[in-house]
Motif scaffolding. Sequence first.
Motif, PDB file in Angstrom:
ATOM      1  N   HIS A 148      -3.865   4.555  10.892  1.00 36.45           N
ATOM      2  CA  HIS A 148      -2.383   4.312  11.379  1.00 36.45           C
ATOM      3  C   HIS A 148      -1.806   6.025  11.746  1.00 36.45           C
ATOM      4  CE1 HIS A 148       1.999   3.239  11.573  1.00 36.45           C
ATOM      5  NE2 HIS A 148       1.201   1.876  11.958  1.00 36.45           N
ATOM      6  N   PRO A 149      -0.980   5.896  12.749  1.00 42.85           N
ATOM      7  CA  PRO A 149      -0.349   7.038  13.194  1.00 42.85           C
ATOM      8  C   PRO A 149       0.514   7.626  12.032  1.00 42.85           C
ATOM      9  CG  PRO A 149      -0.093   5.437  14.949  1.00 42.85           C
ATOM     10  CD  PRO A 149      -0.558   4.988  13.748  1.00 42.85           C
ATOM     11  N   THR A 150       0.914   8.797  12.053  1.00 41.27           N
ATOM     12  CA  THR A 150       1.761   9.518  11.056  1.00 41.27           C
ATOM     13  C   THR A 150       2.979   9.508  11.387  1.00 41.27           C
ATOM     14  OG1 THR A 150      -0.127  11.081  10.451  1.00 41.27           O
ATOM     15  CG2 THR A 150       2.149  11.851   9.743  1.00 41.27           C
ATOM     16  N   LEU A 190      -5.369  -3.256  11.482  1.00 46.30           N
ATOM     17  CA  LEU A 190      -4.207  -2.599  11.454  1.00 46.30           C
ATOM     18  C   LEU A 190      -3.450  -2.822  10.066  1.00 46.30           C
ATOM     19  CD1 LEU A 190      -1.283  -1.776  12.600  1.00 46.30           C
ATOM     20  CD2 LEU A 190      -0.836  -4.026  13.363  1.00 46.30           C
ATOM     21  N   ARG A 191      -3.806  -4.052   9.434  1.00 44.86           N
ATOM     22  CA  ARG A 191      -3.340  -4.432   8.123  1.00 44.86           C
ATOM     23  C   ARG A 191      -3.925  -3.262   7.120  1.00 44.86           C
ATOM     24  NH1 ARG A 191      -4.791  -9.199   7.584  1.00 44.86           N
ATOM     25  NH2 ARG A 191      -2.869  -9.834   8.526  1.00 44.86           N
ATOM     26  N   THR A 192      -5.034  -2.924   7.150  1.00 45.59           N
ATOM     27  CA  THR A 192      -6.070  -2.115   6.505  1.00 45.59           C
ATOM     28  C   THR A 192      -5.281  -0.534   6.528  1.00 45.59           C
ATOM     29  OG1 THR A 192      -7.790  -3.352   6.294  1.00 45.59           O
ATOM     30  CG2 THR A 192      -8.131  -1.302   5.717  1.00 45.59           C
ATOM     31  N   ALA A 193      -5.138  -0.232   7.890  1.00 45.06           N
ATOM     32  CA  ALA A 193      -4.888   0.969   8.210  1.00 45.06           C
ATOM     33  C   ALA A 193      -3.323   1.370   7.789  1.00 45.06           C
ATOM     34  CB  ALA A 193      -4.849   1.656   9.660  1.00 45.06           C
ATOM     35  N   LEU A 194      -2.592   0.635   7.662  1.00 49.00           N
ATOM     36  CA  LEU A 194      -1.200   0.531   7.205  1.00 49.00           C
ATOM     37  C   LEU A 194      -1.002   0.709   5.958  1.00 49.00           C
ATOM     38  CD1 LEU A 194       1.919   0.692   8.199  1.00 49.00           C
ATOM     39  CD2 LEU A 194       1.847  -2.146   8.107  1.00 49.00           C
ATOM     40  N   GLY A 195      -1.785  -0.261   5.295  1.00 48.80           N
ATOM     41  CA  GLY A 195      -1.700  -0.279   3.820  1.00 48.80           C
ATOM     42  C   GLY A 195      -2.392   1.187   3.080  1.00 48.80           C
ATOM     43  N   ILE A 196      -3.620   1.649   4.068  1.00 51.24           N
ATOM     44  CA  ILE A 196      -3.983   3.131   3.555  1.00 51.24           C
ATOM     45  C   ILE A 196      -2.863   4.359   3.638  1.00 51.24           C
ATOM     46  CG2 ILE A 196      -5.794   4.946   4.054  1.00 51.24           C
ATOM     47  CD1 ILE A 196      -7.602   2.484   4.621  1.00 51.24           C
ATOM     48  N   GLU A 197      -2.230   4.137   4.831  1.00 50.76           N
ATOM     49  CA  GLU A 197      -1.201   4.963   5.163  1.00 50.76           C
ATOM     50  C   GLU A 197      -0.066   4.998   4.163  1.00 50.76           C
ATOM     51  OE1 GLU A 197       0.455   8.505   7.136  1.00 50.76           O
ATOM     52  OE2 GLU A 197      -1.303   7.639   6.687  1.00 50.76           O
ATOM     53  N   GLU A 238      -0.070   3.930   1.025  1.00 52.09           N
ATOM     54  CA  GLU A 238      -0.814   4.154  -0.273  1.00 52.09           C
ATOM     55  C   GLU A 238      -0.560   5.853  -0.207  1.00 52.09           C
ATOM     56  OE1 GLU A 238      -5.104   4.031  -2.128  1.00 52.09           O
ATOM     57  OE2 GLU A 238      -4.073   2.101  -2.029  1.00 52.09           O
ATOM     58  N   ARG A 239      -1.145   6.381   0.779  1.00 46.90           N
ATOM     59  CA  ARG A 239      -1.264   7.916   0.834  1.00 46.90           C
ATOM     60  C   ARG A 239       0.117   8.092   0.737  1.00 46.90           C
ATOM     61  NH1 ARG A 239      -0.806  12.089   4.349  1.00 46.90           N
ATOM     62  NH2 ARG A 239       0.420  10.870   6.285  1.00 46.90           N
ATOM     63  N   ILE A 240       1.002   7.920   1.384  1.00 50.53           N
ATOM     64  CA  ILE A 240       2.572   8.348   1.260  1.00 50.53           C
ATOM     65  C   ILE A 240       3.017   8.106  -0.148  1.00 50.53           C
ATOM     66  CG2 ILE A 240       4.838   8.064   1.985  1.00 50.53           C
ATOM     67  CD1 ILE A 240       3.029   9.573   4.062  1.00 50.53           C
ATOM     68  N   ARG A 253       4.826   9.974  -5.519  1.00 53.16           N
ATOM     69  CA  ARG A 253       4.468  10.355  -7.060  1.00 53.16           C
ATOM     70  C   ARG A 253       4.350  11.697  -7.345  1.00 53.16           C
ATOM     71  NH1 ARG A 253       0.313   7.230  -8.371  1.00 53.16           N
ATOM     72  NH2 ARG A 253      -0.062   6.532  -6.200  1.00 53.16           N
ATOM     73  N   TRP A 254       3.333  12.299  -6.791  1.00 49.25           N
ATOM     74  CA  TRP A 254       3.189  13.584  -6.887  1.00 49.25           C
ATOM     75  C   TRP A 254       4.343  14.638  -6.851  1.00 49.25           C
ATOM     76  CZ3 TRP A 254       3.319  17.893  -3.693  1.00 49.25           C
ATOM     77  CH2 TRP A 254       2.825  19.105  -3.941  1.00 49.25           C
ATOM     78  N   ALA A 255       4.970  14.408  -5.840  1.00 48.80           N
ATOM     79  CA  ALA A 255       6.152  15.141  -5.759  1.00 48.80           C
ATOM     80  C   ALA A 255       7.190  14.800  -6.900  1.00 48.80           C
ATOM     81  CB  ALA A 255       7.093  14.981  -4.285  1.00 48.80           C
TER      82      ALA A 255
END
Length: 126
Positions: free
Chosen positions: A42-44, A92-99, A101-103, A108-110
Amino acid sequence: MDQTGETSQIVKISYKTGNYVGEAIDRDERRVLVKVLAVLQHPTQGDLHSSYEPDVALFHERKALSYTEKVWVPAQTAQPYTGAIPDYRDSLRTALGIEMERIDRMKRWAELCLEKLEIVRQDYGM
Protein backbone atom coordinates in the motif's frame (compact mmCIF):
# COMPACT_ATOMS: atom_id res chain seq x y z
CA MET A 1 -1.52 -9.47 -28.04
CA ASP A 2 -1.00 -5.73 -27.92
CA GLN A 3 -0.98 -3.21 -30.76
CA THR A 4 2.56 -4.19 -31.79
CA GLY A 5 1.67 -7.89 -32.04
CA GLU A 6 3.54 -8.78 -28.84
CA THR A 7 1.88 -10.81 -26.13
CA SER A 8 1.16 -8.93 -22.93
CA GLN A 9 3.47 -9.45 -19.98
CA ILE A 10 2.70 -9.62 -16.27
CA VAL A 11 4.95 -7.18 -14.39
CA LYS A 12 5.67 -5.82 -10.93
CA ILE A 13 5.83 -2.03 -10.68
CA SER A 14 6.38 0.67 -8.10
CA TYR A 15 4.21 3.76 -8.42
CA LYS A 16 4.10 6.65 -5.95
CA THR A 17 5.30 4.52 -2.99
CA GLY A 18 2.97 1.59 -3.76
CA ASN A 19 3.92 -1.73 -5.37
CA TYR A 20 1.61 -3.51 -7.79
CA VAL A 21 1.23 -6.46 -10.15
CA GLY A 22 -0.19 -5.61 -13.52
CA GLU A 23 -0.39 -6.40 -17.19
CA ALA A 24 1.90 -4.46 -19.51
CA ILE A 25 -0.51 -3.52 -22.30
CA ASP A 26 1.47 -0.96 -24.28
CA ARG A 27 4.97 0.48 -24.40
CA ASP A 28 7.13 3.02 -26.10
CA GLU A 29 10.88 3.58 -25.99
CA ARG A 30 10.74 5.05 -22.45
CA ARG A 31 7.57 3.85 -20.75
CA VAL A 32 5.26 0.90 -20.18
CA LEU A 33 1.49 1.21 -19.79
CA VAL A 34 0.39 -1.14 -17.02
CA LYS A 35 -3.13 -2.26 -16.13
CA VAL A 36 -3.23 -2.88 -12.36
CA LEU A 37 -4.31 -6.36 -11.25
CA ALA A 38 -3.17 -6.54 -7.58
CA VAL A 39 -1.63 -4.50 -4.77
CA LEU A 40 1.61 -5.77 -3.21
CA GLN A 41 2.38 -2.80 -0.96
CA HIS A 42 0.00 0.00 0.00
CA PRO A 43 1.25 3.56 -0.68
CA THR A 44 2.84 5.47 2.20
CA GLN A 45 0.93 8.34 3.80
CA GLY A 46 2.39 11.76 4.58
CA ASP A 47 5.04 14.00 3.08
CA LEU A 48 7.69 11.89 1.34
CA HIS A 49 10.29 14.64 1.73
CA SER A 50 9.72 14.81 5.50
CA SER A 51 9.34 11.19 6.56
CA TYR A 52 7.59 10.59 9.87
CA GLU A 53 6.91 14.31 10.27
CA PRO A 54 3.25 15.01 11.09
CA ASP A 55 3.59 18.81 11.17
CA VAL A 56 3.97 19.55 7.47
CA ALA A 57 2.10 21.92 5.17
CA LEU A 58 0.42 19.06 3.29
CA PHE A 59 0.12 15.58 4.80
CA HIS A 60 -0.73 13.41 1.79
CA GLU A 61 -3.45 10.79 1.84
CA ARG A 62 -2.54 8.18 -0.76
CA LYS A 63 -4.94 5.52 -2.00
CA ALA A 64 -3.81 2.45 -3.87
CA LEU A 65 -4.32 2.35 -7.62
CA SER A 66 -7.68 0.78 -8.43
CA TYR A 67 -8.36 -2.52 -10.18
CA THR A 68 -7.61 -2.26 -13.93
CA GLU A 69 -6.45 1.36 -13.54
CA LYS A 70 -3.88 2.12 -16.21
CA VAL A 71 -0.65 3.91 -15.40
CA TRP A 72 2.49 4.76 -17.36
CA VAL A 73 5.75 3.84 -15.60
CA PRO A 74 9.38 4.13 -16.72
CA ALA A 75 10.30 1.01 -18.70
CA GLN A 76 13.21 0.13 -16.42
CA THR A 77 10.90 -0.04 -13.38
CA ALA A 78 8.58 -2.69 -14.83
CA GLN A 79 10.05 -6.03 -13.77
CA PRO A 80 8.72 -9.42 -14.92
CA TYR A 81 6.41 -11.05 -12.36
CA THR A 82 6.08 -14.82 -12.34
CA GLY A 83 4.15 -15.48 -9.13
CA ALA A 84 0.45 -16.13 -8.77
CA ILE A 85 -1.64 -13.00 -9.26
CA PRO A 86 -3.73 -12.49 -6.13
CA ASP A 87 -7.32 -11.31 -6.28
CA TYR A 88 -7.28 -7.50 -6.30
CA ARG A 89 -9.67 -7.03 -3.35
CA ASP A 90 -7.83 -9.61 -1.23
CA SER A 91 -4.45 -8.10 -2.11
CA LEU A 92 -5.69 -4.60 -1.24
CA ARG A 93 -7.06 -5.81 2.11
CA THR A 94 -3.75 -7.56 2.91
CA ALA A 95 -1.55 -4.62 1.82
CA LEU A 96 -3.67 -2.15 3.80
CA GLY A 97 -3.56 -4.38 6.88
CA ILE A 98 0.22 -4.73 6.67
CA GLU A 99 0.67 -0.96 6.33
CA MET A 100 -1.68 -0.25 9.25
CA GLU A 101 0.15 -2.82 11.39
CA ARG A 102 3.52 -1.24 10.49
CA ILE A 103 2.27 2.21 11.50
CA ASP A 104 0.74 0.88 14.73
CA ARG A 105 4.06 -0.81 15.60
CA MET A 106 5.88 2.51 15.02
CA LYS A 107 3.28 4.32 17.15
CA ARG A 108 3.71 1.85 20.03
CA TRP A 109 7.52 2.13 19.69
CA ALA A 110 7.34 5.95 19.82
CA GLU A 111 5.05 5.86 22.87
CA LEU A 112 7.42 3.50 24.70
CA CYS A 113 10.38 5.69 23.75
CA LEU A 114 8.62 8.71 25.26
CA GLU A 115 7.92 6.77 28.47
CA LYS A 116 11.58 5.73 28.75
CA LEU A 117 12.83 9.23 27.95
CA GLU A 118 10.62 10.61 30.73
CA ILE A 119 12.33 8.21 33.17
CA VAL A 120 15.73 9.28 31.84
CA ARG A 121 14.78 12.95 32.23
CA GLN A 122 13.83 12.28 35.88
CA ASP A 123 17.14 10.44 36.38
CA TYR A 124 18.88 13.56 35.05
CA GLY A 125 17.03 15.60 37.66
CA MET A 126 15.21 17.68 35.05
